[in-house]
Scaffold this motif. Structure first.
Motif, mmCIF file in Angstrom:
data_model
loop_
_atom_site.group_PDB
_atom_site.id
_atom_site.type_symbol
_atom_site.label_atom_id
_atom_site.label_comp_id
_atom_site.label_asym_id
_atom_site.label_seq_id
_atom_site.Cartn_x
_atom_site.Cartn_y
_atom_site.Cartn_z
ATOM 1 N N PHE A 90 0.846 -1.185 0.000
ATOM 2 C CA PHE A 90 0.000 0.000 0.000
ATOM 3 C C PHE A 90 0.888 1.243 0.000
ATOM 4 C CE2 PHE A 90 -3.134 -2.951 1.949
ATOM 5 C CZ PHE A 90 -4.175 -2.735 1.059
ATOM 6 N N PRO A 91 0.699 2.144 -0.956
ATOM 7 C CA PRO A 91 1.471 3.388 -0.960
ATOM 8 C C PRO A 91 0.919 4.359 0.077
ATOM 9 C CG PRO A 91 -0.133 3.445 -2.708
ATOM 10 C CD PRO A 91 -0.255 2.084 -2.063
ATOM 11 N N LYS A 92 1.626 5.455 0.323
ATOM 12 C CA LYS A 92 1.106 6.503 1.176
ATOM 13 C C LYS A 92 -0.145 7.091 0.523
ATOM 14 C CE LYS A 92 5.543 7.765 3.248
ATOM 15 N NZ LYS A 92 6.536 8.847 3.442
ATOM 16 N N THR A 93 -1.076 7.517 1.356
ATOM 17 C CA THR A 93 -2.345 8.008 0.824
ATOM 18 C C THR A 93 -2.146 9.194 -0.101
ATOM 19 O OG1 THR A 93 -3.419 7.311 2.867
ATOM 20 C CG2 THR A 93 -4.675 8.746 1.437
ATOM 21 N N ALA A 94 -1.230 10.084 0.243
ATOM 22 C CA ALA A 94 -0.984 11.258 -0.604
ATOM 23 C C ALA A 94 -0.533 10.838 -1.998
ATOM 24 C CB ALA A 94 0.062 12.160 0.043
ATOM 25 N N GLU A 95 0.293 9.807 -2.071
ATOM 26 C CA GLU A 95 0.769 9.301 -3.365
ATOM 27 C C GLU A 95 -0.389 8.716 -4.163
ATOM 28 O OE1 GLU A 95 4.045 6.039 -5.090
ATOM 29 O OE2 GLU A 95 3.866 6.425 -2.934
ATOM 30 N N PHE A 96 -1.264 7.996 -3.488
ATOM 31 C CA PHE A 96 -2.421 7.406 -4.159
ATOM 32 C C PHE A 96 -3.367 8.495 -4.654
ATOM 33 C CE2 PHE A 96 -5.055 3.299 -4.047
ATOM 34 C CZ PHE A 96 -4.144 2.645 -4.866
ATOM 35 N N SER A 97 -3.575 9.519 -3.836
ATOM 36 C CA SER A 97 -4.458 10.623 -4.221
ATOM 37 C C SER A 97 -3.903 11.357 -5.436
ATOM 38 C CB SER A 97 -4.631 11.602 -3.054
ATOM 39 O OG SER A 97 -5.255 10.981 -1.946
ATOM 40 N N ASP A 98 -2.588 11.595 -5.447
ATOM 41 C CA ASP A 98 -1.959 12.256 -6.600
ATOM 42 C C ASP A 98 -2.172 11.431 -7.865
ATOM 43 O OD1 ASP A 98 -1.064 14.313 -5.019
ATOM 44 O OD2 ASP A 98 0.980 13.534 -4.799
ATOM 45 N N LEU A 99 -1.997 10.120 -7.745
ATOM 46 C CA LEU A 99 -2.154 9.248 -8.902
ATOM 47 C C LEU A 99 -3.595 9.267 -9.405
ATOM 48 C CD1 LEU A 99 -0.841 7.222 -10.829
ATOM 49 C CD2 LEU A 99 -1.442 5.408 -9.204
ATOM 50 N N ALA A 100 -4.548 9.313 -8.495
ATOM 51 C CA ALA A 100 -5.960 9.353 -8.894
ATOM 52 C C ALA A 100 -6.238 10.586 -9.743
ATOM 53 C CB ALA A 100 -6.857 9.335 -7.661
ATOM 54 N N LYS A 113 -11.150 2.886 6.737
ATOM 55 C CA LYS A 113 -11.733 4.066 7.370
ATOM 56 C C LYS A 113 -10.757 5.231 7.417
ATOM 57 C CE LYS A 113 -14.752 1.238 10.299
ATOM 58 N NZ LYS A 113 -15.031 0.779 11.696
ATOM 59 N N SER A 114 -9.548 4.983 7.887
ATOM 60 C CA SER A 114 -8.587 6.073 8.040
ATOM 61 C C SER A 114 -8.129 6.608 6.695
ATOM 62 C CB SER A 114 -7.384 5.598 8.855
ATOM 63 O OG SER A 114 -6.674 4.568 8.184
ATOM 64 N N ARG A 115 -7.985 5.721 5.704
ATOM 65 C CA ARG A 115 -7.505 6.158 4.401
ATOM 66 C C ARG A 115 -8.495 7.102 3.731
ATOM 67 N NH1 ARG A 115 -8.482 5.888 -0.365
ATOM 68 N NH2 ARG A 115 -10.357 4.749 0.152
ATOM 69 N N MET A 116 -9.802 6.838 3.873
ATOM 70 C CA MET A 116 -10.785 7.694 3.235
ATOM 71 C C MET A 116 -10.722 9.117 3.776
ATOM 72 S SD MET A 116 -13.094 8.680 1.234
ATOM 73 C CE MET A 116 -13.348 7.203 0.261
ATOM 74 N N GLY A 117 -10.555 9.258 5.102
ATOM 75 C CA GLY A 117 -10.443 10.588 5.678
ATOM 76 C C GLY A 117 -9.269 11.358 5.121
ATOM 77 N N HIS A 118 -8.115 10.707 5.018
ATOM 78 C CA HIS A 118 -6.925 11.359 4.468
ATOM 79 C C HIS A 118 -7.111 11.671 2.984
ATOM 80 C CE1 HIS A 118 -4.684 10.968 8.125
ATOM 81 N NE2 HIS A 118 -4.734 9.652 8.119
ATOM 82 N N SER A 119 -7.716 10.742 2.257
ATOM 83 C CA SER A 119 -7.970 10.960 0.833
ATOM 84 C C SER A 119 -8.863 12.179 0.621
ATOM 85 C CB SER A 119 -8.626 9.709 0.243
ATOM 86 O OG SER A 119 -9.081 9.939 -1.059
ATOM 87 N N ALA A 131 -15.357 12.917 -8.408
ATOM 88 C CA ALA A 131 -14.701 12.075 -9.420
ATOM 89 C C ALA A 131 -13.360 11.560 -8.908
ATOM 90 C CB ALA A 131 -14.518 12.863 -10.713
ATOM 91 N N TRP A 132 -12.569 12.435 -8.304
ATOM 92 C CA TRP A 132 -11.271 12.023 -7.769
ATOM 93 C C TRP A 132 -11.430 10.992 -6.660
ATOM 94 C CZ3 TRP A 132 -9.472 17.797 -7.225
ATOM 95 C CH2 TRP A 132 -9.028 18.252 -8.479
ATOM 96 N N LEU A 133 -12.365 11.256 -5.745
ATOM 97 C CA LEU A 133 -12.588 10.324 -4.642
ATOM 98 C C LEU A 133 -13.072 8.967 -5.144
ATOM 99 C CD1 LEU A 133 -14.242 12.832 -2.172
ATOM 100 C CD2 LEU A 133 -12.201 11.471 -1.658
ATOM 101 N N ASN A 134 -13.970 8.989 -6.115
ATOM 102 C CA ASN A 134 -14.507 7.744 -6.670
ATOM 103 C C ASN A 134 -13.390 6.929 -7.330
ATOM 104 O OD1 ASN A 134 -16.811 6.052 -7.342
ATOM 105 N ND2 ASN A 134 -16.436 6.658 -9.457
ATOM 106 N N HIS A 135 -12.542 7.603 -8.080
ATOM 107 C CA HIS A 135 -11.456 6.918 -8.786
ATOM 108 C C HIS A 135 -10.438 6.357 -7.801
ATOM 109 C CE1 HIS A 135 -9.054 5.842 -12.176
ATOM 110 N NE2 HIS A 135 -8.101 6.745 -11.956
#
Length: 411
Positions: free
Chosen positions: A195-205, A272-278, A224-228
């Motif tokens: 699992f990558p860091k959430t910030a990295e995943f969000s950037d990729l999305a 749960k925690s990842r969604m909040g950070h995302s 759209a970003w959150l869904n992806h």
């Protein structure tokens, strides 16, 4: 009759649903300690007209308590079969853990799945979870004593599920299967089973949705970003979890029950925690796109940390800076009963702003928010889950950006 699979749509998971308020006749056991609920003509389209015994999952959901479920059975039958009178169909079910909890006035969702099983879902009337299920099933009217029916076999273009819908499916124990799995695999292949860091995943999305522009429509972009990102995460999670389960849970030759439980809890907590950070990551991208100044996680009075302070911490702690030009925003992917936690945050700012992704928050909760000087912000795409009188008060993301931009222009 079997509906054609419409991948990523509600009809993939449900054939039909009926919703009603439980009456005394429905909820209270007869002298035989058995229960029956009368069904309607419309419900026969998916429950059938032949006497049928169904496997049933009974579920109790409320806004405050943990989900309770019990597996059992029920029979749908014509109580007047063989008699010279019009058919009268009833749903007959034995007592169980859920029927002992439910009471007159609760709301029942009776849903049939494509595998011929039934979900018997009971929720408190006028609760947030009731509103969310109504929204999920596309039922606009409030429940009444008579069943309101949605038959997905007859729907030509039923609802496509987004990440918010998937959270509601999670609540009732249904795992979503993404129809774009192959496309997602090509995006997440680089991570392997880590699992990558959430910030990295969000950037990729955001990078893999170049057509989405927060400057053109901030509300649509955020969803759209959150869904992806949620779809990407669930796909990677499935790989990681499958690999771990395949490896097994054995320690010193014995089944490692504690290890399995710990791993399962870790999966749930990560979700749960990842969604909040995302959520916070994509909000930051929206603010940046609109050239909004802010600081995040500023420590204010009594160690409280509002998620965002506008225009920033230096202005907040400058007694000479006008308090009327300060804004705070709390971001919670779901509110539940936790929203009062934001009230003592940022004491210099009288009016609190709260943004959430939770659909259909109950009227009693939003009324209390208004009385507490909290402005609720919901992305525009979720406004339809709220009643008309609630919508007239809700803000969307664009509303919030307008206010913060105007205040920033006065600095």
């Amino acid at each position: 009759m079997c509906a054609a699979m419409n991948k990523g749509h509600l009809s993939e998971y449900f054939v039909g649903v009926g919703v009603k308020i439980l009456s005394a006749v429905d909820a209270e056991p007869k002298s035989s300690n058995q229960h029956e609920i009368g069904t309607t003509v419309d419900m026969r389209a998916f429950l059938g007209t032949q006497k049928t015994r169904f496997g049933v999952r009974y579920i109790w959901l409320s806004d405050e308590q943990e989900t309770i479920s019990d597996d059992g059975w029920a029979t749908h039958y014509d109580s007047r079969e063989g008699k010279p009178r019009a058919a009268e169909y009833r749903f007959y079910y034995p007592p169980n853990a859920i029927t002992k909890i439910m009471s007159v006035g609760d709301t029942l969702f009776l849903a049939k799945r494509p595998d011929e099983s039934i979900l018997f879902i009971v929720v408190p009337s006028e609760s947030t979870i009731q509103n969310q299920l109504l929204w999920l099933f596309g039922i606009d009217e409030q429940p009444q004593i008579k069943f309101k029916v949605q038959n997905f076999e007859e729907e030509q273009d039923d609802a496509k599920l987004d990440f918010v819908s998937r959270f509601i499916l999670d609540e009732i124990g249904i795992e979503y299967e993404d129809p774009n799995a192959n496309t997602l695999d090509s995006i997440i292949d680089r991570f392997g089973l880590i699992f990558p860091k959430t910030a990295e995943f969000s950037d990729l999305a955001r990078l893999t949705l170049p057509e989405v522009d927060a400057r053109a429509d901030a509300d649509a972009a955020l969803l759209a970003w959150l869904n992806h990102e949620e779809a990407m995460f669930r796909r990677l999670e499935k790989r990681v979890v499958a690999e771990r389960i395949t490896a097994g849970f054995v320690q010193d030759g014995d089944i490692d029950v504690d290890g399995f439980i710990s791993f399962s809890l870790g999966v749930q907590n990560r979700r749960k925690s990842r969604m909040g950070h995302s959520f916070e990551n994509h909000l930051k991208a929206v603010f940046t796109a609109h050239e909004i100044r802010y600081d995040s996680q500023v420590v204010t009075e009594k160690g409280k940390k509002p998620d965002f302070v506008f225009p920033g911490s230096s202005q907040y702690f400058d007694d000479r800076f006008q308090a009327e030009l300060l804004t705070m925003l709390a971001a919670k992917s779901t509110c539940k009963d936790r929203w009062p936690q934001i009230l003592p945050e940022a004491e210099r700012i009288e009016r609190k702003h709260l943004i959430t992704l939770e659909p259909g928050i109950s009227r009693s909760q939003t009324d209390t928010m208004r009385a507490s000087n909290v402005q609720l912000i919901i992305p525009q795409g979720l406004h339809s889950s709220y009643a008309n009188d609630q919508r007239s008060w809700l803000w969307n993301v664009e509303n919030f950006l307008t206010v913060v931009s105007e205040r920033q222009s006065l600095i």
